[in-house]
Enzyme design. Structure first.
Site, PDB file in Angstrom:
ATOM      1  N   LYS A  13       0.829  -1.206   0.000  1.00  0.00           N
ATOM      2  CA  LYS A  13       0.000   0.000   0.000  1.00  0.00           C
ATOM      3  C   LYS A  13       0.864   1.257   0.000  1.00  0.00           C
ATOM      4  O   LYS A  13       0.653   2.176  -0.781  1.00  0.00           O
ATOM      5  CB  LYS A  13      -0.924   0.033   1.246  1.00  0.00           C
ATOM      6  CG  LYS A  13      -1.801  -1.195   1.400  1.00  0.00           C
ATOM      7  CD  LYS A  13      -2.699  -1.118   2.626  1.00  0.00           C
ATOM      8  CE  LYS A  13      -1.963  -1.072   3.948  1.00  0.00           C
ATOM      9  NZ  LYS A  13      -1.215  -2.316   4.287  1.00  0.00           N
ATOM     10  N   ARG A  88      -9.115   1.201   9.697  1.00  0.00           N
ATOM     11  CA  ARG A  88      -8.674  -0.161   9.953  1.00  0.00           C
ATOM     12  C   ARG A  88      -9.685  -0.921  10.807  1.00  0.00           C
ATOM     13  O   ARG A  88      -9.459  -2.088  11.114  1.00  0.00           O
ATOM     14  CB  ARG A  88      -7.377  -0.094  10.733  1.00  0.00           C
ATOM     15  CG  ARG A  88      -6.141  -0.530   9.956  1.00  0.00           C
ATOM     16  CD  ARG A  88      -4.984  -0.364  10.917  1.00  0.00           C
ATOM     17  NE  ARG A  88      -3.818  -1.049  10.519  1.00  0.00           N
ATOM     18  CZ  ARG A  88      -2.855  -0.524   9.780  1.00  0.00           C
ATOM     19  NH1 ARG A  88      -2.990   0.687   9.294  1.00  0.00           N
ATOM     20  NH2 ARG A  88      -1.775  -1.218   9.526  1.00  0.00           N
ATOM     21  N   ARG A 122      11.752  -6.212   4.237  1.00  0.00           N
ATOM     22  CA  ARG A 122      11.643  -4.751   4.080  1.00  0.00           C
ATOM     23  C   ARG A 122      12.754  -4.045   4.857  1.00  0.00           C
ATOM     24  O   ARG A 122      13.065  -4.397   5.994  1.00  0.00           O
ATOM     25  CB  ARG A 122      10.292  -4.260   4.583  1.00  0.00           C
ATOM     26  CG  ARG A 122      10.198  -2.728   4.567  1.00  0.00           C
ATOM     27  CD  ARG A 122       8.810  -2.198   4.677  1.00  0.00           C
ATOM     28  NE  ARG A 122       8.115  -2.652   5.852  1.00  0.00           N
ATOM     29  CZ  ARG A 122       6.827  -2.422   6.088  1.00  0.00           C
ATOM     30  NH1 ARG A 122       6.105  -1.757   5.204  1.00  0.00           N
ATOM     31  NH2 ARG A 122       6.256  -2.865   7.182  1.00  0.00           N
ATOM     32  N   ARG A 155      12.154  -2.320  10.551  1.00  0.00           N
ATOM     33  CA  ARG A 155      11.156  -1.851  11.515  1.00  0.00           C
ATOM     34  C   ARG A 155      10.954  -2.880  12.621  1.00  0.00           C
ATOM     35  O   ARG A 155      10.945  -4.080  12.347  1.00  0.00           O
ATOM     36  CB  ARG A 155       9.810  -1.616  10.794  1.00  0.00           C
ATOM     37  CG  ARG A 155       9.644  -0.217  10.256  1.00  0.00           C
ATOM     38  CD  ARG A 155       8.494  -0.070   9.310  1.00  0.00           C
ATOM     39  NE  ARG A 155       7.197  -0.560   9.779  1.00  0.00           N
ATOM     40  CZ  ARG A 155       6.054  -0.369   9.118  1.00  0.00           C
ATOM     41  NH1 ARG A 155       6.047   0.322   7.984  1.00  0.00           N
ATOM     42  NH2 ARG A 155       4.929  -0.852   9.572  1.00  0.00           N
ATOM     43  N   ARG A 166       0.247  -8.943  13.546  1.00  0.00           N
ATOM     44  CA  ARG A 166      -0.413  -7.963  12.661  1.00  0.00           C
ATOM     45  C   ARG A 166      -1.378  -8.650  11.698  1.00  0.00           C
ATOM     46  O   ARG A 166      -2.442  -8.110  11.386  1.00  0.00           O
ATOM     47  CB  ARG A 166       0.648  -7.160  11.890  1.00  0.00           C
ATOM     48  CG  ARG A 166       1.308  -6.116  12.770  1.00  0.00           C
ATOM     49  CD  ARG A 166       2.647  -5.702  12.207  1.00  0.00           C
ATOM     50  NE  ARG A 166       2.549  -4.897  11.019  1.00  0.00           N
ATOM     51  CZ  ARG A 166       3.559  -4.720  10.162  1.00  0.00           C
ATOM     52  NH1 ARG A 166       4.722  -5.300  10.377  1.00  0.00           N
ATOM     53  NH2 ARG A 166       3.395  -3.961   9.107  1.00  0.00           N
TER      54      ARG A 166
HETATM   55  P1  AP5 Z   1       4.889  -1.607   1.718  1.00  0.00           P
HETATM   56  O1  AP5 Z   1       4.515  -0.767   0.551  1.00  0.00           O
HETATM   57  O2  AP5 Z   1       5.707  -0.990   2.801  1.00  0.00           O
HETATM   58  O3  AP5 Z   1       3.582  -2.329   2.311  1.00  0.00           O
HETATM   59  P2  AP5 Z   1       2.394  -1.724   3.158  1.00  0.00           P
HETATM   60  O4  AP5 Z   1       1.147  -2.387   2.675  1.00  0.00           O
HETATM   61  O5  AP5 Z   1       2.423  -0.237   3.153  1.00  0.00           O
HETATM   62  O6  AP5 Z   1       2.792  -2.325   4.571  1.00  0.00           O
HETATM   63  P3  AP5 Z   1       2.866  -1.699   6.025  1.00  0.00           P
HETATM   64  O7  AP5 Z   1       3.543  -2.741   6.863  1.00  0.00           O
HETATM   65  O8  AP5 Z   1       3.487  -0.331   6.049  1.00  0.00           O
HETATM   66  O9  AP5 Z   1       1.395  -1.596   6.345  1.00  0.00           O
HETATM   67  P4  AP5 Z   1       0.748  -1.769   7.665  1.00  0.00           P
HETATM   68  O10 AP5 Z   1      -0.645  -1.559   7.245  1.00  0.00           O
HETATM   69  O11 AP5 Z   1       0.996  -2.976   8.460  1.00  0.00           O
HETATM   70  O12 AP5 Z   1       1.511  -0.686   8.552  1.00  0.00           O
HETATM   71  P5  AP5 Z   1       1.219   0.835   8.840  1.00  0.00           P
HETATM   72  O13 AP5 Z   1       2.469   1.569   8.612  1.00  0.00           O
HETATM   73  O14 AP5 Z   1      -0.030   1.294   8.165  1.00  0.00           O
HETATM   74  O15 AP5 Z   1       5.653  -2.905   1.144  1.00  0.00           O
HETATM   75  C1  AP5 Z   1       6.159  -3.899   2.008  1.00  0.00           C
HETATM   76  C2  AP5 Z   1       7.482  -4.442   1.426  1.00  0.00           C
HETATM   77  O16 AP5 Z   1       7.225  -5.083   0.173  1.00  0.00           O
HETATM   78  C3  AP5 Z   1       8.537  -3.359   1.141  1.00  0.00           C
HETATM   79  O17 AP5 Z   1       9.806  -3.894   1.428  1.00  0.00           O
HETATM   80  C4  AP5 Z   1       8.407  -3.099  -0.374  1.00  0.00           C
HETATM   81  O18 AP5 Z   1       9.643  -2.694  -0.908  1.00  0.00           O
HETATM   82  C5  AP5 Z   1       7.948  -4.457  -0.892  1.00  0.00           C
HETATM   83  N1  AP5 Z   1       7.025  -4.354  -2.010  1.00  0.00           N
HETATM   84  C6  AP5 Z   1       6.003  -3.464  -2.143  1.00  0.00           C
HETATM   85  N2  AP5 Z   1       5.335  -3.692  -3.291  1.00  0.00           N
HETATM   86  C7  AP5 Z   1       5.949  -4.761  -3.880  1.00  0.00           C
HETATM   87  C8  AP5 Z   1       5.725  -5.477  -5.089  1.00  0.00           C
HETATM   88  N3  AP5 Z   1       4.722  -5.154  -5.914  1.00  0.00           N
HETATM   89  N4  AP5 Z   1       6.545  -6.529  -5.375  1.00  0.00           N
HETATM   90  C9  AP5 Z   1       7.539  -6.874  -4.528  1.00  0.00           C
HETATM   91  N5  AP5 Z   1       7.812  -6.227  -3.377  1.00  0.00           N
HETATM   92  C10 AP5 Z   1       7.027  -5.176  -3.058  1.00  0.00           C
HETATM   93  O19 AP5 Z   1       0.862   0.777  10.391  1.00  0.00           O
HETATM   94  C11 AP5 Z   1       1.838   0.438  11.361  1.00  0.00           C
HETATM   95  C12 AP5 Z   1       1.163   0.365  12.720  1.00  0.00           C
HETATM   96  O20 AP5 Z   1       0.595   1.664  13.061  1.00  0.00           O
HETATM   97  C13 AP5 Z   1      -0.032  -0.597  12.823  1.00  0.00           C
HETATM   98  O21 AP5 Z   1       0.371  -1.931  13.073  1.00  0.00           O
HETATM   99  C14 AP5 Z   1      -0.802   0.015  14.011  1.00  0.00           C
HETATM  100  O22 AP5 Z   1      -0.186  -0.290  15.243  1.00  0.00           O
HETATM  101  C15 AP5 Z   1      -0.633   1.514  13.778  1.00  0.00           C
HETATM  102  N6  AP5 Z   1      -1.734   2.046  12.947  1.00  0.00           N
HETATM  103  C16 AP5 Z   1      -1.622   2.556  11.691  1.00  0.00           C
HETATM  104  N7  AP5 Z   1      -2.828   2.920  11.222  1.00  0.00           N
HETATM  105  C17 AP5 Z   1      -3.735   2.642  12.205  1.00  0.00           C
HETATM  106  C18 AP5 Z   1      -5.132   2.763  12.304  1.00  0.00           C
HETATM  107  N8  AP5 Z   1      -5.870   3.246  11.287  1.00  0.00           N
HETATM  108  N9  AP5 Z   1      -5.735   2.371  13.465  1.00  0.00           N
HETATM  109  C19 AP5 Z   1      -5.000   1.873  14.493  1.00  0.00           C
HETATM  110  N10 AP5 Z   1      -3.668   1.706  14.456  1.00  0.00           N
HETATM  111  C20 AP5 Z   1      -3.025   2.085  13.312  1.00  0.00           C
END
Ligand code: AP5
Length: 211
Positions: A13, A88, A122, A155, A166
């Site tokens: 994402k 979420r 990552r 991370r 997660r």
């Molecule tokens: P990446 O693009 O980083 O994936 P992502 O879907 O953004 O994953 P995240 O782990 O950042 O999402 P998340 O939803 O768990 O965490 P968030 O930061 O929102 O890609 C991942 C890897 O794959 C990278 O290495 C990339 O290079 C690779 N890649 C990407 N696309 C690819 C492709 N097409 N092919 C191959 N490789 C690829 O949230 C973190 C924490 O914050 C949560 O756990 C929670 O504690 C808190 N939080 C955030 N939002 C909320 C909310 N709304 N409510 C409550 N808590 C929240």
């Protein structure tokens, strides 16, 4: 365009949102990145959420909704935005609907195996937050960000215990949003398995840029 990027952790994402934000000139609003910035800067919010995030749990709806409400009031979000990682929970989706209507929730479709492989490989830049992967998106020089020269790190929530937590949290609390937005005719599925360049082309076919 007012978009939500919905999907499991590691679905890509943030990677797609960063490019779509540039192409479509709309801000990329990642609640996860806002929390991580607060942790880096050791603000009261950062101190409050650090252990929750490291363990793979969700921050409370109350805190997260307020944060997004304030962010969406800023001028740059008036003509559209990508909400990455929000909502979420159903409570967050209902709160968002009272703040603003969206055009589409884009659902990133991907297997758990691929999620584990993407997250465990990552690496993130300490300085600018850009994402890399040890196999799929390598930096030119190992451990160094191509964009700003910052140091790359893993991370805390990409450690294997947090990844599985997660995924459990995603299934229990976030996956129900797929049906929630489908019932409202606002959901579009996107195949998140191909290379990111292919995903971008598929995205542009569904949402043609204006020029
Ligand atoms: P990446 O693009 O980083 O994936 P992502 O879907 O953004 O994953 P995240 O782990 O950042 O999402 P998340 O939803 O768990 O965490 P968030 O930061 O929102 O890609 C991942 C890897 O794959 C990278 O290495 C990339 O290079 C690779 N890649 C990407 N696309 C690819 C492709 N097409 N092919 C191959 N490789 C690829 O949230 C973190 C924490 O914050 C949560 O756990 C929670 O504690 C808190 N939080 C955030 N939002 C909320 C909310 N709304 N409510 C409550 N808590 C929240």
């Amino acid at each position: 365009m007012k978009l939500i990027f919905l999907g499991p952790p590691g679905a890509g994402k943030g990677t797609l949102a960063a490019v779509v934000s540039e192409v479509y000139k709309i801000p990329h609003i990642s609640t996860g990145e806002i929390f991580r910035a607060a942790i880096r800067e050791k603000t009261p919010l950062g101190l409050k959420v650090q252990s929750i995030i490291d363990s793979g749990q969700l921050v409370s709806d109350e805190t997260t909704i307020e944060l997004v409400r304030e962010r969406l009031e800023k001028d740059d979000a008036k003509n559209g935005f990508i909400l990455d990682g929000f909502p979420r929970t159903i409570a967050q989706a209902e709160a968002l609907a009272k703040i603003i209507g969206i055009d589409c929730a884009v659902n990133f479709d991907i297997s758990d195996e691929e999620v584990v492989s993407r997250l465990s490989g990552r690496r993130v830049c300490k300085a600018c937050g850009k994402n890399y992967h040890t196999d799929y998106m390598k930096p030119t020089k190992e451990g160094v960000c191509d964009k700003c020269g910052g140091e790359l790190f893993t991370r805390e929530d990409d450690k294997i215990e947090s990844i599985s937590k997660r995924l459990d949290v995603y299934r229990a609390q976030t996956a129900p949003l797929i049906a929630y937005y489908r019932e409202r005719n606002l959901l579009k599925d996107i195949d998140a398995r191909p290379a990111s360049e292919v995903i971008l082309e598929n995205f542009k076919a569904v949402f043609p840029p204006e020029n």
